[in-house]
Enzyme design. Structure first.
Site, PDB file in Angstrom:
ATOM      1  N   GLY A 101       1.848  26.093  -3.858  1.00  0.00           N
ATOM      2  CA  GLY A 101       1.419  24.741  -4.561  1.00  0.00           C
ATOM      3  C   GLY A 101       0.088  24.565  -4.815  1.00  0.00           C
ATOM      4  N   GLY A 102      -0.076  25.527  -5.738  1.00  0.00           N
ATOM      5  CA  GLY A 102      -1.535  25.643  -6.067  1.00  0.00           C
ATOM      6  C   GLY A 102      -1.862  25.073  -7.485  1.00  0.00           C
ATOM      7  N   SER A 106      -1.470  21.844  -8.615  1.00  0.00           N
ATOM      8  CA  SER A 106      -1.930  20.362  -8.869  1.00  0.00           C
ATOM      9  C   SER A 106      -2.387  19.667  -7.566  1.00  0.00           C
ATOM     10  CB  SER A 106      -0.566  19.475  -9.421  1.00  0.00           C
ATOM     11  OG  SER A 106       0.412  19.503  -8.137  1.00  0.00           O
ATOM     12  N   GLY A 107      -3.071  18.615  -7.736  1.00  0.00           N
ATOM     13  CA  GLY A 107      -3.606  18.017  -6.468  1.00  0.00           C
ATOM     14  C   GLY A 107      -4.277  18.668  -5.561  1.00  0.00           C
ATOM     15  N   ILE A 108      -4.256  18.636  -4.254  1.00  0.00           N
ATOM     16  CA  ILE A 108      -4.852  19.239  -3.297  1.00  0.00           C
ATOM     17  C   ILE A 108      -4.822  20.721  -3.487  1.00  0.00           C
ATOM     18  CG2 ILE A 108      -4.995  19.742  -0.933  1.00  0.00           C
ATOM     19  CD1 ILE A 108      -4.120  16.544  -0.307  1.00  0.00           C
ATOM     20  N   GLY A 109      -3.764  21.277  -3.681  1.00  0.00           N
ATOM     21  CA  GLY A 109      -3.568  22.880  -4.030  1.00  0.00           C
ATOM     22  C   GLY A 109      -4.536  23.215  -5.068  1.00  0.00           C
ATOM     23  N   SER A 149       0.071  15.687   7.289  1.00  0.00           N
ATOM     24  CA  SER A 149       0.093  14.361   6.939  1.00  0.00           C
ATOM     25  C   SER A 149      -0.207  13.439   7.920  1.00  0.00           C
ATOM     26  CB  SER A 149       1.358  13.664   6.033  1.00  0.00           C
ATOM     27  OG  SER A 149       1.243  12.357   5.896  1.00  0.00           O
ATOM     28  N   TYR A 194       9.737  11.980   5.122  1.00  0.00           N
ATOM     29  CA  TYR A 194       8.654  12.738   5.229  1.00  0.00           C
ATOM     30  C   TYR A 194       8.060  12.740   6.203  1.00  0.00           C
ATOM     31  CZ  TYR A 194       4.060  13.715   2.940  1.00  0.00           C
ATOM     32  OH  TYR A 194       3.016  14.528   2.514  1.00  0.00           O
TER      33      TYR A 194
END
Length: 250
Positions: A15-16, A18-21, A137, A150
């Site tokens: 998961g690299g 978008s976003g934090i990744g 989270s 979640y």
């Protein structure tokens, strides 16, 4: 801060793209890492490759076999893995009476089952003395209405990370969790059934709930990931680091 902390190291990020990744990938690249990234969208993977020079692999973490294949391809290209960052995740809000089995499975197949088997797939290819970081989270410890699927997945993942830390200590592989608070990521926009008005209302509510009165930026979480992945955190394992503007702590 020490620069080039990751020179000569192979960093693999589930998961690299978008976003934090993606923010973490950019930070790792700036400090000399050799990068391998996964994601489901080829378009965003191509963009991430252009920004970071990473090897990118289209893969869905909900499918354990795909994670095994992605790890194998990355190791063949970039060698054994020094740092594993398991960041891929999906969101979604539904009150307990509205949760369907398919909704529950969609969330847990990525955030819990997928995270566990992604880490498992990497184990034979991780160097002793390396590091694993999971994205958790603050929802795992807060009773937020509508967040049951979640929160359950992330709480389970937190337990998984603790067991990984205990079992991998003999190999001197440190395992930690970074748990963001409200952060401006694409998960805001991928909540099934939520209108733009509802999303903006949620964002305003989150801002008010944060003691610092703002939503975090992905790069602020990414820097915590790099800290835990680096030798600067050489005596830290098994922790869940909240990066949340004080939401849980204050």
């Amino acid at each position: 801060m020490t620069k080039n902390r990751f020179s000569g190291k192979h960093v693999f990020i589930f998961g690299g793209n978008s976003g934090i990744g993606l923010s973490a990938a950019e930070e790792f690249a700036a400090e000399g890492a050799t990068l391998s990234l996964t994601g489901r969208s080829q378009k965003t993977l191509d963009e991430a490759a252009e920004k970071t020079g990473a090897l990118t692999l289209q893969s869905d973490m909900a499918d354990p076999a795909a994670s095994v294949a992605a790890i194998k391809a990355a190791v063949e290209k970039n060698g054994p893995i020094d740092i594993l960052f398991i960041n891929a995740g999906v969101g979604g809000f539904a009150h307990v009476g509205d949760v369907t089995e398919s909704f529950w499975n969609d969330v847990n197949n990525v955030n819990l089952k997928g995270a566990f088997f992604a880490a498992q797939a990497a184990l034979p290819h991780l160097r002793d003395g390396g590091a694993i970081v999971f994205t958790g989270s603050i929802g795992s410890v807060l009773g937020i209405p509508g967040n049951v699927a979640y929160a359950a997945a992330k709480a389970g993942m937190r337990a998984v990370a603790r067991i990984y830390a205990a079992e991998l200590a003999a190999r001197k592989i440190r395992v930690n969790v970074v748990s963001p608070g409200p952060t401006e990521t694409p998960l805001f926009y991928r909540n099934p059934g939520m209108t733009e008005e509802a999303i903006e209302g949620m964002r305003a509510h989150m801002r008010e709930a944060v003691p610092l009165k703002r939503i975090g930026e992905p790069r602020e979480v990414a820097r915590a990931v790099l800290f835990l992945a680096s030798d600067d955190a050489s005596y830290i394992t098994g922790v869940d680091l909240f990066v949340d503007g004080g939401t849980v702590e204050l």
